[in-house]
Design an enzyme around this catalytic site. Structure first.
Site, PDB file in Angstrom:
ATOM      1  CE  LYS A  57      -2.496  -2.767  -0.491  1.00  0.00           C
ATOM      2  NZ  LYS A  57      -2.487  -4.237  -0.429  1.00  0.00           N
ATOM      3  CB  ILE A 194      -0.083 -10.385  -5.826  1.00  0.00           C
ATOM      4  CG1 ILE A 194      -0.363 -10.703  -4.356  1.00  0.00           C
ATOM      5  CG2 ILE A 194       1.385  -9.971  -6.020  1.00  0.00           C
ATOM      6  CD1 ILE A 194       0.515 -11.779  -3.761  1.00  0.00           C
ATOM      7  CD  GLU A 213      -5.746 -15.219 -14.715  1.00  0.00           C
ATOM      8  OE1 GLU A 213      -5.087 -14.593 -13.865  1.00  0.00           O
ATOM      9  OE2 GLU A 213      -6.216 -16.359 -14.511  1.00  0.00           O
ATOM     10  CB  SER A 279       1.275 -12.780  -8.439  1.00  0.00           C
ATOM     11  OG  SER A 279       1.000 -12.225  -9.722  1.00  0.00           O
ATOM     12  N   GLY A 281      -1.140 -17.255  -6.725  1.00  0.00           N
ATOM     13  CA  GLY A 281      -1.757 -17.761  -5.510  1.00  0.00           C
ATOM     14  C   GLY A 281      -0.726 -18.116  -4.461  1.00  0.00           C
ATOM     15  CG  ASP A 322      -2.885 -16.018   4.655  1.00  0.00           C
ATOM     16  OD1 ASP A 322      -3.985 -15.481   4.926  1.00  0.00           O
ATOM     17  OD2 ASP A 322      -2.015 -15.477   3.941  1.00  0.00           O
ATOM     18  CG  HIS A 454     -24.503  17.343  -0.382  1.00  0.00           C
ATOM     19  ND1 HIS A 454     -24.402  16.662  -1.572  1.00  0.00           N
ATOM     20  CD2 HIS A 454     -24.427  18.667  -0.679  1.00  0.00           C
ATOM     21  CE1 HIS A 454     -24.286  17.534  -2.558  1.00  0.00           C
ATOM     22  NE2 HIS A 454     -24.292  18.761  -2.047  1.00  0.00           N
TER      23      HIS A 454
HETATM   24  P1  FAD Z   1       1.378 -14.329   7.994  1.00  0.00           P
HETATM   25  O1  FAD Z   1       1.172 -12.884   7.970  1.00  0.00           O
HETATM   26  O2  FAD Z   1       1.924 -14.994   6.793  1.00  0.00           O
HETATM   27  O3  FAD Z   1       2.350 -14.605   9.225  1.00  0.00           O
HETATM   28  C1  FAD Z   1       2.837 -15.889   9.514  1.00  0.00           C
HETATM   29  C2  FAD Z   1       4.151 -15.752  10.259  1.00  0.00           C
HETATM   30  O4  FAD Z   1       4.516 -17.044  10.743  1.00  0.00           O
HETATM   31  C3  FAD Z   1       5.314 -15.289   9.389  1.00  0.00           C
HETATM   32  O5  FAD Z   1       6.059 -14.309  10.062  1.00  0.00           O
HETATM   33  C4  FAD Z   1       6.150 -16.555   9.191  1.00  0.00           C
HETATM   34  O6  FAD Z   1       7.532 -16.273   9.019  1.00  0.00           O
HETATM   35  C5  FAD Z   1       5.908 -17.252  10.514  1.00  0.00           C
HETATM   36  N1  FAD Z   1       6.128 -18.704  10.471  1.00  0.00           N
HETATM   37  C6  FAD Z   1       5.731 -19.586   9.526  1.00  0.00           C
HETATM   38  N2  FAD Z   1       6.082 -20.835   9.874  1.00  0.00           N
HETATM   39  C7  FAD Z   1       6.722 -20.743  11.074  1.00  0.00           C
HETATM   40  C8  FAD Z   1       7.319 -21.680  11.939  1.00  0.00           C
HETATM   41  N3  FAD Z   1       7.300 -22.995  11.682  1.00  0.00           N
HETATM   42  N4  FAD Z   1       7.903 -21.229  13.061  1.00  0.00           N
HETATM   43  C9  FAD Z   1       7.923 -19.904  13.359  1.00  0.00           C
HETATM   44  N5  FAD Z   1       7.356 -18.961  12.567  1.00  0.00           N
HETATM   45  C10 FAD Z   1       6.764 -19.381  11.455  1.00  0.00           C
HETATM   46  N6  FAD Z   1      -4.462  -8.963   3.041  1.00  0.00           N
HETATM   47  C11 FAD Z   1      -5.339  -7.973   3.306  1.00  0.00           C
HETATM   48  O7  FAD Z   1      -6.285  -8.183   4.066  1.00  0.00           O
HETATM   49  N7  FAD Z   1      -5.188  -6.721   2.755  1.00  0.00           N
HETATM   50  C12 FAD Z   1      -4.175  -6.436   1.918  1.00  0.00           C
HETATM   51  O8  FAD Z   1      -4.066  -5.309   1.440  1.00  0.00           O
HETATM   52  C13 FAD Z   1      -3.244  -7.452   1.619  1.00  0.00           C
HETATM   53  N8  FAD Z   1      -2.209  -7.203   0.797  1.00  0.00           N
HETATM   54  C14 FAD Z   1      -1.307  -8.194   0.550  1.00  0.00           C
HETATM   55  C15 FAD Z   1      -0.257  -7.928  -0.318  1.00  0.00           C
HETATM   56  C16 FAD Z   1       0.674  -8.909  -0.607  1.00  0.00           C
HETATM   57  C17 FAD Z   1       1.801  -8.601  -1.545  1.00  0.00           C
HETATM   58  C18 FAD Z   1       0.550 -10.198  -0.001  1.00  0.00           C
HETATM   59  C19 FAD Z   1       1.559 -11.271  -0.274  1.00  0.00           C
HETATM   60  C20 FAD Z   1      -0.487 -10.471   0.866  1.00  0.00           C
HETATM   61  C21 FAD Z   1      -1.431  -9.478   1.137  1.00  0.00           C
HETATM   62  N9  FAD Z   1      -2.514  -9.717   1.974  1.00  0.00           N
HETATM   63  C22 FAD Z   1      -3.426  -8.727   2.218  1.00  0.00           C
HETATM   64  C23 FAD Z   1      -2.708 -11.024   2.622  1.00  0.00           C
HETATM   65  C24 FAD Z   1      -2.196 -10.965   4.082  1.00  0.00           C
HETATM   66  O9  FAD Z   1      -0.850 -10.585   4.066  1.00  0.00           O
HETATM   67  C25 FAD Z   1      -2.379 -12.312   4.738  1.00  0.00           C
HETATM   68  O10 FAD Z   1      -3.724 -12.723   4.621  1.00  0.00           O
HETATM   69  C26 FAD Z   1      -2.010 -12.242   6.215  1.00  0.00           C
HETATM   70  O11 FAD Z   1      -0.684 -11.813   6.380  1.00  0.00           O
HETATM   71  C27 FAD Z   1      -2.200 -13.593   6.884  1.00  0.00           C
HETATM   72  O12 FAD Z   1      -1.857 -13.490   8.215  1.00  0.00           O
HETATM   73  P2  FAD Z   1      -1.334 -14.751   9.023  1.00  0.00           P
HETATM   74  O13 FAD Z   1      -1.122 -14.265  10.411  1.00  0.00           O
HETATM   75  O14 FAD Z   1      -2.224 -15.904   8.812  1.00  0.00           O
HETATM   76  O15 FAD Z   1       0.061 -15.141   8.359  1.00  0.00           O
HETATM   77  P1  NAI Z   2      -4.824 -14.836  -6.588  1.00  0.00           P
HETATM   78  O1  NAI Z   2      -5.434 -16.118  -6.183  1.00  0.00           O
HETATM   79  O2  NAI Z   2      -5.484 -13.573  -6.208  1.00  0.00           O
HETATM   80  O3  NAI Z   2      -4.639 -14.805  -8.164  1.00  0.00           O
HETATM   81  C1  NAI Z   2      -3.874 -15.767  -8.837  1.00  0.00           C
HETATM   82  C2  NAI Z   2      -4.169 -15.648 -10.319  1.00  0.00           C
HETATM   83  O4  NAI Z   2      -3.212 -16.416 -11.009  1.00  0.00           O
HETATM   84  C3  NAI Z   2      -5.544 -16.182 -10.698  1.00  0.00           C
HETATM   85  O5  NAI Z   2      -6.208 -15.263 -11.514  1.00  0.00           O
HETATM   86  C4  NAI Z   2      -5.232 -17.481 -11.414  1.00  0.00           C
HETATM   87  O6  NAI Z   2      -6.185 -17.813 -12.399  1.00  0.00           O
HETATM   88  C5  NAI Z   2      -3.876 -17.160 -12.029  1.00  0.00           C
HETATM   89  N1  NAI Z   2      -3.062 -18.338 -12.334  1.00  0.00           N
HETATM   90  C6  NAI Z   2      -2.861 -19.442 -11.577  1.00  0.00           C
HETATM   91  N2  NAI Z   2      -2.017 -20.293 -12.200  1.00  0.00           N
HETATM   92  C7  NAI Z   2      -1.674 -19.712 -13.370  1.00  0.00           C
HETATM   93  C8  NAI Z   2      -0.831 -20.087 -14.442  1.00  0.00           C
HETATM   94  N3  NAI Z   2      -0.160 -21.248 -14.445  1.00  0.00           N
HETATM   95  N4  NAI Z   2      -0.711 -19.252 -15.494  1.00  0.00           N
HETATM   96  C9  NAI Z   2      -1.377 -18.067 -15.518  1.00  0.00           C
HETATM   97  N5  NAI Z   2      -2.187 -17.668 -14.525  1.00  0.00           N
HETATM   98  C10 NAI Z   2      -2.331 -18.467 -13.466  1.00  0.00           C
HETATM   99  O7  NAI Z   2      -3.334 -14.916  -6.023  1.00  0.00           O
HETATM  100  P2  NAI Z   2      -2.225 -13.807  -5.766  1.00  0.00           P
HETATM  101  O8  NAI Z   2      -2.445 -12.625  -6.640  1.00  0.00           O
HETATM  102  O9  NAI Z   2      -0.944 -14.542  -5.817  1.00  0.00           O
HETATM  103  O10 NAI Z   2      -2.513 -13.362  -4.281  1.00  0.00           O
HETATM  104  C11 NAI Z   2      -2.584 -14.335  -3.241  1.00  0.00           C
HETATM  105  C12 NAI Z   2      -3.521 -13.902  -2.175  1.00  0.00           C
HETATM  106  O11 NAI Z   2      -2.939 -12.866  -1.386  1.00  0.00           O
HETATM  107  C13 NAI Z   2      -4.825 -13.293  -2.673  1.00  0.00           C
HETATM  108  O12 NAI Z   2      -5.752 -14.267  -3.059  1.00  0.00           O
HETATM  109  C14 NAI Z   2      -5.276 -12.568  -1.460  1.00  0.00           C
HETATM  110  O13 NAI Z   2      -5.898 -13.458  -0.576  1.00  0.00           O
HETATM  111  C15 NAI Z   2      -3.982 -12.075  -0.849  1.00  0.00           C
HETATM  112  N6  NAI Z   2      -3.777 -10.667  -1.223  1.00  0.00           N
HETATM  113  C16 NAI Z   2      -4.712  -9.749  -0.819  1.00  0.00           C
HETATM  114  C17 NAI Z   2      -4.603  -8.438  -1.181  1.00  0.00           C
HETATM  115  C18 NAI Z   2      -5.658  -7.488  -0.775  1.00  0.00           C
HETATM  116  O14 NAI Z   2      -6.462  -7.833   0.076  1.00  0.00           O
HETATM  117  N7  NAI Z   2      -5.710  -6.272  -1.334  1.00  0.00           N
HETATM  118  C19 NAI Z   2      -3.454  -7.942  -1.958  1.00  0.00           C
HETATM  119  C20 NAI Z   2      -2.550  -8.995  -2.359  1.00  0.00           C
HETATM  120  C21 NAI Z   2      -2.717 -10.295  -1.966  1.00  0.00           C
END
Ligand code: FAD
Ligand code: NAI
Length: 475
Positions: A57, A194, A213, A279, A281, A322, A454
């Protein structure tokens, strides 16, 4: 061996929120996390704070401001001599925000007397006091025992077969957020959340972006009207190139160039790029957790198997965020964290999966909650729709942000709101009104009768609610 009332594995939004809530309720808590940042230092906050929600962000905001100077200021009568980008400064601003927030978690752990352990956690077994967990850190190890345990280990990026991430040319989310120069040609595999957010950042900063895609259309799970509007805006206004129905072939790297061969309808195609973001999934993080030692099982997709209360097959162990089924969203992880800790404490706890909002932070933003039109149609649920464009809203005009609309779907008979879909300015903020309304089982008539300030963007929601009954006032 130290004993705790509760041991949490993972300090992302699931784990750290669980730790704080448990400490508030008087539990003796330890939280184990292994994440290290680019300086090789432990950093709490998980994917979200370090390499996910927060840094993305920050870069989205910086790049959007840059794009506004280039394309939007002129409409306001403001001219600026050609703006330039200092990417080092942009990245250090991002990192400062990350450091402040991850440092904030460390502060909250101290304040709440939470024991923070750094290292990789794995299950050893059980003894008379609870579940034994081993923590490995840089060649040293210790064991701790939790009467109860929450697994919050999050997720990791899914790689393509035979194409490992090196975060030099083939990038996951961490690499995509850490680029030190703007790639001339950027390829992205996957047009999910992503792909769209990172594609927006680097396109605005100057890359030519091509997104490949596999699905035949954009954002298949999103309401079809929103997806159609988004595609129009992303291609025409932002200039992203999409290829749909892509079947990937050979991908090779030579002289710092990546060649991606693919087919669409059996027609061979290729692109050559300087960097490639994959990206496609994310996968649940259960690597070397040794769940089998404590009877915790995985489901068929590799997520930790839990019931509706996040309880695993072991009655002393829960899993959240997650690493379990459901949307991979930070706020979902946080709500599950609070629900599990409060239920451990004997309180009533519940997460309403029907009212979890989704946001995609592109420009304009997309946000939704509840059912899509296509899903209602497929189940023959009768509905009415109210739609209202931002173009007819005074505040949106003032902001020069007139693209998009609000779409409210209400049950045809009861008028209960079933879904709200927004593409437009500050959709991430506006969606909360819809979440509150749906949580309280409001009808579209309820929103239609509520006073909205408004001029404000929220009037578009008001008008869309009026439009459900065919009585929008400003259209
Ligand atoms: P995580 O945040 O993944 O935290 C898990 C932690 O556990 C990590 O620090 C990891 O290192 C640690 N861990 C793992 N295994 C072990 C182990 N065996 N021992 C010790 N530590 C361990 N979600 C939103 O809602 N809004 C967004 O805008 C958004 N943007 C995103 C952008 C990107 C680029 C990505 C990748 C994800 C985004 N997400 C967003 C998704 C969000 O980041 C996740 O849903 C969220 O972080 C999940 O939280 P969590 O606590 O389950 O796991
Ligand atoms: P995603 O699940 O959102 O999208 C993956 C895309 O890749 C799909 O459209 C799928 O059809 C495509 N795909 C899969 N295999 C493929 C292939 N072999 N060739 C071409 N396309 C293919 O996954 P993404 O973007 O990696 O993000 C993971 C998760 O992280 C999101 O689902 C979301 O839960 C979380 N996230 C949330 C954000 C937010 O809340 N603003 C921001 C970023 C991530």
């Amino acid at each position: 061996m130290k004993n705790f009332d509760l041991v949490i594995i993972g300090a992302g939004p699931g784990g750290y929120i669980a730790a704080i809530r448990a400490a508030q309720l008087g539990m003796n808590v330890a939280c184990i996390d292994k994440f290290v940042n680019q300086d090789n230092k432990p950093s709490l906050g998980g994917t979200c704070l370090n390499i996910g929600c927060i840094p993305s962000k920050a870069l989205l905001e910086s790049s959007e401001l840059f794009a506004k100077i280039e394309h939007d200021f002129i409409d306001h009568g403001i001219s600026v001599t050609k703006p330039s980008i200092d990417l080092t400064k942009m990245q250090s601003r991002k990192q400062k925000i990350v450091n402040e927030l991850t440092g904030g978690v460390a502060y909250l752990f101290k304040k709440n007397k939470i024991t923070s352990l750094h290292g990789h956690a794995s299950f050893v077994g059980e003894n008379e006091s609870g579940v034994v967990i081993r923590v490995d850190n840089d060649g040293t190890s210790e064991e701790v025992c939790g009467e109860k345990v929450i697994i919050a280990t999050g997720s990791k990026p899914r790689a393509l077969p035979n194409l490992a991430f090196d975060n030099k040319s083939v990038l996951d989310n961490e690499g995509a957020l850490a680029l030190t120069s703007v790639p001339k040609r950027l390829g992205i595999i996957g047009s999910g959340v992503i792909g769209l957010e990172m594609g927006s950042v680097w396109k605005r900063l100057g890359s030519q972006v091509t997104i490949l895609e596999a699905q035949p259309s954009l954002l298949a799970a999103t309401d079809k009207d929103i997806a159609a509007e988004a595609l129009k805006i992303y291609t025409k206004d932002l200039g992203l190139n999409f290829e749909f129905s892509v079947k990937l072939g050979d991908i090779s790297t030579k002289n710092k160039e990546i060649t991606i061969n693919y087919q669409i309808d059996s027609i061979p195609k290729k692109i050559v790029v300087d960097k490639l973001i994959v990206s496609i999934g994310r996968l649940p993080n259960t690597d070397n957790l040794k769940c089998e030692n404590v009877g915790v099982s995985l489901d068929e997709k590799g997520f930790i198997a839990v019931d509706e209360h996040c309880q695993t097959a072991n009655s002393k162990i829960w899993a959240i965020g997650d690493v379990v089924r459901g949307p991979m969203l930070a706020h979902k992880a946080e709500e599950e964290a609070v629900a599990v800790v409060e239920s451990i404490n004997g309180q009533f706890a519940h997460v309403n999966f029907n009212t979890i909002p989704w946001v995609i932070y592109t420009s304009p933003e997309i946000a939704w909650v509840g059912r899509t039109e296509q899903s209602l149609k497929s189940e023959n649920i009768p509905y009415r729709i109210g739609k209202f464009p931002f173009a007819a809203n005074g505040r949106a005009k003032g902001l020069n942000e007139t693209r998009g609309f609000v779409k409210i779907i209400a049950h045809q008979v009861t008028d209960e709101i079933l879904g709200v879909h927004i593409i437009g300015p500050f959709a991430s903020e506006l969606i909360t009104e819809a979440v509150v309304a749906m949580e309280f089982k409001a009808s579209s008539e309820d929103i239609a009768r509520i006073v909205h300030a408004h001029p404000s963007l929220s009037e578009v929601i008001h008008e869309a609610a009026l439009a459900v009954d065919g009585r929008a006032l400003n259209m």
